[in-house]
Design an enzyme around this catalytic site. Structure first.
Site, PDB file in Angstrom:
ATOM      1  N   ARG A 125       0.635  -1.305  -0.020  1.00  0.00           N
ATOM      2  CA  ARG A 125       0.025  -0.506  -0.075  1.00  0.00           C
ATOM      3  C   ARG A 125       1.059   1.711   0.246  1.00  0.00           C
ATOM      4  NH1 ARG A 125      -3.184  -3.631  -0.840  1.00  0.00           N
ATOM      5  NH2 ARG A 125      -4.609  -4.544  -0.287  1.00  0.00           N
ATOM      6  N   SER A 133     -10.780  -2.126   3.052  1.00  0.00           N
ATOM      7  CA  SER A 133     -10.257  -1.672   4.462  1.00  0.00           C
ATOM      8  C   SER A 133      -9.960  -0.615   5.291  1.00  0.00           C
ATOM      9  CB  SER A 133      -9.219  -2.250   4.136  1.00  0.00           C
ATOM     10  OG  SER A 133      -9.292  -3.606   3.816  1.00  0.00           O
ATOM     11  N   GLU A 159      -5.745   3.339   6.338  1.00  0.00           N
ATOM     12  CA  GLU A 159      -5.190   3.388   5.011  1.00  0.00           C
ATOM     13  C   GLU A 159      -5.984   4.391   4.120  1.00  0.00           C
ATOM     14  OE1 GLU A 159      -5.470  -0.782   3.272  1.00  0.00           O
ATOM     15  OE2 GLU A 159      -6.393   0.096   1.198  1.00  0.00           O
TER      16      GLU A 159
HETATM   17  C1  LIG Z   1     -15.450  -1.236  -0.995  1.00  0.00           C
HETATM   18  C2  LIG Z   1     -14.008  -1.135  -1.391  1.00  0.00           C
HETATM   19  C3  LIG Z   1     -13.320  -2.223  -1.545  1.00  0.00           C
HETATM   20  C4  LIG Z   1     -12.193  -2.033  -1.907  1.00  0.00           C
HETATM   21  N1  LIG Z   1     -11.006  -2.681  -2.138  1.00  0.00           N
HETATM   22  C5  LIG Z   1      -9.494  -2.452  -1.693  1.00  0.00           C
HETATM   23  C6  LIG Z   1      -9.247  -3.490  -1.851  1.00  0.00           C
HETATM   24  O1  LIG Z   1      -9.129  -4.874  -2.296  1.00  0.00           O
HETATM   25  N2  LIG Z   1      -7.596  -3.403  -2.064  1.00  0.00           N
HETATM   26  C7  LIG Z   1      -6.937  -2.125  -2.382  1.00  0.00           C
HETATM   27  O2  LIG Z   1      -5.722  -2.234  -3.017  1.00  0.00           O
HETATM   28  N3  LIG Z   1      -8.250  -1.400  -2.460  1.00  0.00           N
HETATM   29  C8  LIG Z   1      -9.369  -0.683  -2.219  1.00  0.00           C
HETATM   30  N4  LIG Z   1     -10.183  -0.271  -1.519  1.00  0.00           N
HETATM   31  C9  LIG Z   1      -9.068   0.927  -1.882  1.00  0.00           C
HETATM   32  C10 LIG Z   1      -9.208   1.861  -3.752  1.00  0.00           C
HETATM   33  O3  LIG Z   1     -10.573   1.283  -3.730  1.00  0.00           O
HETATM   34  C11 LIG Z   1      -8.057   2.042  -3.691  1.00  0.00           C
HETATM   35  O4  LIG Z   1      -7.457   3.206  -2.680  1.00  0.00           O
HETATM   36  C12 LIG Z   1      -8.590   2.586  -5.157  1.00  0.00           C
HETATM   37  O5  LIG Z   1      -7.303   2.738  -5.375  1.00  0.00           O
HETATM   38  C13 LIG Z   1      -8.794   4.436  -4.666  1.00  0.00           C
HETATM   39  O6  LIG Z   1      -9.368   4.804  -6.492  1.00  0.00           O
HETATM   40  P1  LIG Z   1      -9.798   6.069  -6.114  1.00  0.00           P
HETATM   41  O7  LIG Z   1      -9.959   6.875  -7.141  1.00  0.00           O
HETATM   42  O8  LIG Z   1     -11.191   6.650  -5.691  1.00  0.00           O
HETATM   43  O9  LIG Z   1      -8.896   6.759  -5.680  1.00  0.00           O
HETATM   44  P2  LIG Z   1      -8.948   8.614  -4.707  1.00  0.00           P
HETATM   45  O10 LIG Z   1      -9.797   7.528  -3.681  1.00  0.00           O
HETATM   46  O11 LIG Z   1     -10.459   9.530  -5.166  1.00  0.00           O
HETATM   47  O12 LIG Z   1      -8.038   9.069  -4.621  1.00  0.00           O
HETATM   48  C14 LIG Z   1      -7.255   8.380  -3.370  1.00  0.00           C
HETATM   49  C15 LIG Z   1      -5.446   8.975  -3.265  1.00  0.00           C
HETATM   50  O13 LIG Z   1      -4.694   8.781  -4.588  1.00  0.00           O
HETATM   51  C16 LIG Z   1      -4.476  10.000  -4.710  1.00  0.00           C
HETATM   52  N5  LIG Z   1      -4.665  10.271  -6.182  1.00  0.00           N
HETATM   53  C17 LIG Z   1      -6.175   9.913  -7.097  1.00  0.00           C
HETATM   54  N6  LIG Z   1      -5.990  10.097  -8.438  1.00  0.00           N
HETATM   55  C18 LIG Z   1      -4.767  10.950  -8.397  1.00  0.00           C
HETATM   56  C19 LIG Z   1      -3.611  10.751  -9.573  1.00  0.00           C
HETATM   57  N7  LIG Z   1      -3.580  10.786 -11.288  1.00  0.00           N
HETATM   58  N8  LIG Z   1      -2.584  11.787 -10.068  1.00  0.00           N
HETATM   59  C20 LIG Z   1      -2.045  11.416  -8.486  1.00  0.00           C
HETATM   60  N9  LIG Z   1      -2.699  11.100  -7.408  1.00  0.00           N
HETATM   61  C21 LIG Z   1      -3.676  11.002  -7.355  1.00  0.00           C
HETATM   62  C22 LIG Z   1      -6.311  11.184  -4.336  1.00  0.00           C
HETATM   63  O14 LIG Z   1      -5.463  12.871  -4.145  1.00  0.00           O
HETATM   64  C23 LIG Z   1      -5.868  10.194  -2.983  1.00  0.00           C
HETATM   65  O15 LIG Z   1      -4.279  11.402  -2.472  1.00  0.00           O
HETATM   66  C24 LIG Z   1     -11.425  -0.474  -1.444  1.00  0.00           C
HETATM   67  C25 LIG Z   1     -12.171   0.648  -1.490  1.00  0.00           C
HETATM   68  C26 LIG Z   1     -13.763   0.173  -1.102  1.00  0.00           C
HETATM   69  C27 LIG Z   1     -14.705   1.418  -0.945  1.00  0.00           C
END
Ligand SMILES: Cc1cc2nc3c(=O)[nH]c(=O)nc-3n(C[C@H](O)[C@H](O)[C@H](O)COP(=O)(O)OP(=O)(O)OC[C@H]3O[C@@H](n4cnc5c(N)ncnc54)[C@H](O)[C@@H]3O)c2cc1C
Length: 318
Positions: free
Chosen positions: A134, A204, A299
């Site tokens: 992570r 998580s 996380e």
């Molecule tokens: C139901 C559920 C299940 C999940 N299961 C998992 C899992 O199994 N494994 C896992 O690893 N994660 C999991 N996650 C967490 C999440 O899915 C991941 O962290 C995912 O990558 C977040 O994507 P997002 O586009 O929503 O990011 P956001 O929440 O929009 O952003 C997350 C972070 O990344 C930064 N960011 C986003 N885009 C960019 C970019 N283009 N350039 C620079 N920085 C950026 C943001 O500023 C922020 O700090 C889960 C979440 C949920 C809600």
């Protein structure tokens, strides 16, 4: 891409804090944000094939679950274990998403970034991204200095299934297809995890803590059923198990709830304030510390009105 540059260069917004979001699925805003929120919707994907690999070039705003679905349907295997992880492709390298024994680093070839200091695009190899559990360079040297604009994935034609984790163990490596793994992962995740569209959650909430081998041995003596996996620097403990052993499942604080079946997931029952979630997370962290002497790190990314913040800082400030 020019839109992103314009936002960062717009004179009236120069002094304001800015945050790039994908889908916001890993975020908790602890206060009303007083800056500019940029939503990444860069679209497009292309595939180049050579003798050994499929090379996918994916714009950062593509939806990750749809991408995994599409790649599996097209017969490009390798992403199936990462099915249904909400978010954008460009967010995947930020925390090196992982599930069911596979992490983004296993399929990542390169990450294209826009450097905010120069507004130039640069390409980082997977190695340069310094992926960890992570973790990546985007949380350290490139923190707030780069925007991910595209992702390169290298999917091997000599695909090997990864079926070492829980519900995938019943498959046989010589017979299973990527589509079967994809379907099983989707089935299990849908059954196990609350749907964020129905009850708000960020997956998580805490990372699995990594402890030294000696701390692990001491804990194992006191708690013989302790669930743990070998990690590079010691042993990785299952945070969900620790929380569960503290009897916290179902614990409610205001509108925030430790999911009754998934101890690692904090959910919004519809009326939770950010403060409810922070307080509940603080209670979980303190209880686990008291029982096991293990520190949980969240996380989920916390943002206050102007910048990233952390549970420990919020608790200390109270
Ligand atoms: C139901 C559920 C299940 C999940 N299961 C998992 C899992 O199994 N494994 C896992 O690893 N994660 C999991 N996650 C967490 C999440 O899915 C991941 O962290 C995912 O990558 C977040 O994507 P997002 O586009 O929503 O990011 P956001 O929440 O929009 O952003 C997350 C972070 O990344 C930064 N960011 C986003 N885009 C960019 C970019 N283009 N350039 C620079 N920085 C950026 C943001 O500023 C922020 O700090 C889960 C979440 C949920 C809600």
């Amino acid at each position: 891409m020019q839109d992103i540059i314009d936002v960062y260069q717009k004179p009236e917004w120069l002094a304001l804090p800015k945050i790039m979001l994908g889908k916001g699925s890993n975020m908790l805003f602890t206060q009303h944000y007083k800056g500019v929120v940029i939503i990444n919707r860069l679209q497009g994907k292309s595939v180049i094939e050579n003798e050994d690999n499929w090379h996918l070039h994916i714009a950062a705003g593509e939806d990750w679950p749809q991408l995994v679905n599409w790649a599996t349907e097209q017969g490009y295997p390798g992403l199936e274990n990462l099915a249904l992880i909400p978010g954008c492709a460009g967010s995947a390298p930020i925390q090196n998403i992982g599930a069911y024994g596979v992490e983004l680093k296993d399929v990542c070839d390169y990450v294209d970034i826009l450097l905010l200091e120069t507004m130039q695009v640069a390409r980082l190899t997977a190695e340069q991204c310094a992926f960890g559990y992570r973790d990546s360079i985007f949380k350290h040297q490139l923190y707030q200095k780069a925007i991910v604009v595209a992702l390169g994935l290298k999917l091997r034609k000599s695909w090997q299934p990864n079926i070492e984790y829980g519900p995938l163990r019943s498959f046989t490596a010589t017979h299973v297809t990527a589509k079967q793994i994809f379907d099983r992962v989707c089935e299990v995740r849908t059954e196990k995890l609350p749907d964020p569209d129905i009850s708000g959650n960020a997956g998580s909430f805490f990372k699995n803590p990594i402890v030294s081998n000696s701390q692990f041995a001491q804990l194992k003596e006191r708690f013989p059923d302790l669930v743990a996996f070998p990690a590079q620097e010691g042993m990785k403990l299952a945070a969900g198990w620790l929380i569960d052993q503290c009897g916290l499942k179902g614990t409610c604080l205001g509108g925030a709830l430790v999911h009754p079946n998934q101890a690692l997931v904090l959910v919004n029952n519809g009326k939770a304030t950010a403060n409810d979630v922070v307080q509940l997370a603080g209670k979980v962290r303190a209880t686990v510390m008291e029982k096991f002497g293990v520190s949980l790190e969240h996380e989920v990314r916390f943002m206050d009105a102007t910048q990233e913040t952390y549970l420990t800082s919020i608790v200390e400030a109270r």
